[in-house]
Write a protein that holds these residues in place. Structure first.
Motif, short mmCIF file in Angstrom:
data_model
loop_
_atom_site.label_atom_id
_atom_site.label_comp_id
_atom_site.label_asym_id
_atom_site.label_seq_id
_atom_site.Cartn_x
_atom_site.Cartn_y
_atom_site.Cartn_z
N ILE A 73 9.69 0.58 -8.12
CA ILE A 73 8.77 -0.79 -7.38
C ILE A 73 9.51 -0.76 -5.78
CG2 ILE A 73 10.99 -2.25 -7.55
CD1 ILE A 73 9.25 -4.36 -7.11
N ARG A 74 7.62 -0.89 -5.09
CA ARG A 74 7.44 -1.26 -3.70
C ARG A 74 7.35 -2.53 -3.76
NH1 ARG A 74 4.30 2.91 0.55
NH2 ARG A 74 6.32 3.68 0.44
N HIS A 75 8.15 -3.48 -2.39
CA HIS A 75 7.74 -4.75 -2.55
C HIS A 75 8.00 -4.69 -0.97
CE1 HIS A 75 7.74 -8.52 -2.53
NE2 HIS A 75 7.57 -8.59 -4.95
N HIS A 122 7.88 14.35 9.56
CA HIS A 122 6.86 12.55 9.74
C HIS A 122 6.82 12.26 7.78
CE1 HIS A 122 4.64 9.08 11.00
NE2 HIS A 122 4.59 9.22 11.57
N PRO A 123 7.26 11.16 8.22
CA PRO A 123 7.48 10.33 6.23
C PRO A 123 5.85 10.50 6.86
CG PRO A 123 7.81 8.67 7.63
CD PRO A 123 8.08 9.80 8.89
N GLY A 124 4.52 9.90 7.35
CA GLY A 124 3.36 9.86 7.05
C GLY A 124 3.05 8.45 6.74
N PRO A 125 1.96 7.38 6.42
CA PRO A 125 0.74 7.84 7.35
C PRO A 125 1.00 8.33 8.85
CG PRO A 125 0.41 5.85 6.78
CD PRO A 125 2.37 6.13 6.18
N VAL A 126 0.57 9.31 8.91
CA VAL A 126 0.82 9.43 11.08
C VAL A 126 -0.54 8.78 11.45
CG1 VAL A 126 0.75 11.59 12.48
CG2 VAL A 126 1.86 12.04 10.11
N SER A 140 0.96 -1.29 0.29
CA SER A 140 0.01 0.43 -0.06
C SER A 140 0.77 0.85 0.37
CB SER A 140 -1.07 0.73 1.39
OG SER A 140 -1.52 -1.24 1.91
N SER A 141 0.53 2.05 -0.41
CA SER A 141 1.24 3.03 -0.50
C SER A 141 -0.26 4.33 -0.85
CB SER A 141 2.34 3.86 -1.66
OG SER A 141 2.67 4.93 -2.17
N THR A 142 0.41 5.74 -0.27
CA THR A 142 -0.05 7.23 -0.67
C THR A 142 0.12 7.79 -1.16
OG1 THR A 142 -2.10 6.97 0.84
CG2 THR A 142 -2.03 9.05 0.19
N ARG A 143 1.54 8.46 -0.37
CA ARG A 143 1.98 9.37 -0.69
C ARG A 143 3.38 9.19 -1.80
NH1 ARG A 143 0.57 10.88 3.91
NH2 ARG A 143 0.46 8.26 3.93
N THR A 144 4.25 7.87 -1.63
CA THR A 144 5.24 7.91 -2.65
C THR A 144 4.45 6.86 -4.27
OG1 THR A 144 6.11 6.54 -0.93
CG2 THR A 144 7.13 5.79 -3.20
N ARG A 145 3.53 6.83 -4.16
CA ARG A 145 2.59 6.36 -5.40
C ARG A 145 2.63 7.58 -6.20
NH1 ARG A 145 -0.92 1.32 -6.88
NH2 ARG A 145 -1.76 1.21 -8.44
N GLU A 173 15.44 0.08 2.86
CA GLU A 173 15.33 1.32 2.33
C GLU A 173 14.14 1.56 1.97
OE1 GLU A 173 18.73 3.82 1.81
OE2 GLU A 173 20.06 1.67 2.06
N HIS A 174 14.29 3.22 2.37
CA HIS A 174 13.58 3.82 1.04
C HIS A 174 13.62 5.15 0.75
CE1 HIS A 174 9.47 5.72 -0.48
NE2 HIS A 174 8.98 5.61 1.32
N PRO A 175 14.51 5.21 -0.09
CA PRO A 175 15.63 6.07 -0.77
C PRO A 175 14.93 7.47 -1.28
CG PRO A 175 16.31 4.49 -2.06
CD PRO A 175 14.84 3.94 -1.12
N THR A 176 14.33 7.18 -1.94
CA THR A 176 14.00 8.72 -2.23
C THR A 176 12.94 9.49 -1.50
OG1 THR A 176 11.66 8.01 -2.80
CG2 THR A 176 12.77 8.01 -4.91
N GLN A 177 12.11 8.30 -0.17
CA GLN A 177 11.81 9.61 0.78
C GLN A 177 13.21 9.39 1.52
OE1 GLN A 177 8.57 9.55 2.53
NE2 GLN A 177 9.40 11.05 3.78
N ALA A 178 14.45 9.09 1.93
CA ALA A 178 15.34 10.03 2.59
C ALA A 178 15.39 11.30 2.52
CB ALA A 178 15.96 8.70 2.71
N1 CP Z 1 5.71 7.89 3.86
C1 CP Z 1 5.51 7.29 2.61
O1 CP Z 1 5.93 6.48 1.45
O2 CP Z 1 4.05 6.88 2.46
P1 CP Z 1 3.20 6.07 1.86
O3 CP Z 1 3.37 4.57 2.32
O4 CP Z 1 1.51 6.43 1.73
O5 CP Z 1 3.88 6.13 0.66
#
Ligand code: CP
Length: 312
Positions: free
Chosen positions: A107-109, A262-266, A55-60, A135-140
């Motif tokens: 890709i998110r996996h 905060h990276p979210g979701p909060v 699942s993802s809201t922000r990244t996707r 890792e989540h490099p684009t978040q960093a």
């Molecule tokens: N920060 C982050 O990865 O949020 P999502 O899970 O909503 O993509």
């Protein structure tokens, strides 16, 4: 220095100069976001595939938005309706996609190393949008961009990462990025989420948030993965919140105009007090905006944008 990488897989192997190229490229991209017409012809005819197995809201959404602004065509694999559900392996899924000649795959996996595996198999560039607990490099990178906008350089700045360090790919990527740029990083959390092996990351670790507040330039609360409570890693959310929740009173004790991230979701009221989420010191929504700009920058660089003109 020109851009030579095909993929963005982890922060751990990005050089400080490469990190800065991405952030410097994100600055004009952010300016494009404030235009009325947010569309460039830069990558017309190029294709970006989004593969989100989690699942993802922000990244996707931000990857899709970024690709569209740059003029690329986007295709999102609807995993729930895909042949993955008929037992197709990740390798066969990748080979099928390769046959369609994508230029970039995001890709998110849930498996650590999934993006790395894809990058070895695909001619297309691969961007890791989060792989398991790794890792989540684009978040960093978007976090760094946001910090630099407010603080200038992060060198010597005191940055607290608070919460579920053990399971957080955001924490790992931020530690590598912040260490590379000379920040003073402190990881704070309960003993069950700050296990001894985390000491090998080479930054300070502590169970005592209140002792670290003074002088903090940034407090980044991490999402408390609520399933951890069921696994017995937390006594109760109430106790967690009392010891590690970011409250207005704690923010005041830093003695600085500390940035709240905060990276979210909060989980409001658990890892962070609701009033702090929308306070003047919170940059949580800026992180989301910067996420689009940073992802535009990464796509621009991976698709060979250094030879094109971004702004016209
Ligand atoms: N920060 C982050 O990865 O949020 P999502 O899970 O909503 O993509």
């Amino acid at each position: 220095m020109g851009w030579t990488r095909k993929d963005i897989l982890h922060m751990e192997d990005l050089k400080p100069s490469e990190i800065q190229i991405i952030i410097n490229t994100a600055k004009p991209m952010k300016e494009i976001l404030s235009r009325t017409v947010k569309k460039l012809p830069t990558f017309r005819g190029r294709s970006v595939y989004n593969l989100f197995f989690e699942s993802s809201t922000r990244t996707r959404t931000s990857f899709e938005t970024a690709a569209k602004i740059l003029g690329a065509d986007t295709t999102s694999l609807a995993v729930a309706q895909s042949s993955v559900n008929k037992g197709e392996s990740l390798l066969d899924t990748v080979r099928t996609l390769q046959a369609m000649k994508p230029d970039l795959v995001v890709i998110r996996h849930s498996s650590s190393g999934a993006a790395h595996f894809l990058a070895k198999e695909l001619k297309a560039g691969v961007i890791n949008a989060g792989d398991g607990q790794h890792e989540h490099p684009t978040q960093a990178l978007l976090d760094l961009f946001t910090m630099q906008e407010h603080l200038g350089s992060v060198e010597g700045k005191k940055i607290l990462l608070v919460g579920d360090i053990l399971h957080s790919r955001v924490a790992r990527s931020n530690v590598w990025a912040l260490k590379a740029l000379g920040a003073e990083v402190v990881l704070v959390g309960p003993p069950t989420l700050l296990t001894p092996e985390i000491k090998s990351w080479g930054v300070k670790t502590t169970y005592h948030l209140d002792e670290e507040l003074a002088g903090a330039d940034v407090i980044m609360a991490l999402r408390l993965q609520l399933e951890r409570q069921k696994a017995g890693l937390l006594p109760s959310l109430r106790e967690y919140s009392q010891l590690y929740g970011i409250t207005a009173e704690r923010v005041q004790r830093t003695g600085k105009k500390t940035l709240i991230m905060h990276p979210g979701p909060v989980n409001r009221g658990v890892e962070i007090e609701s009033s702090i989420v929308n306070s003047s010191q919170s940059v949580i929504e800026e992180q989301v905006t910067n996420g689009v700009a940073v992802r535009m920058a990464i796509m621009y660089l991976l698709l060979g944008g250094g030879t094109n003109h971004v702004v016209d």
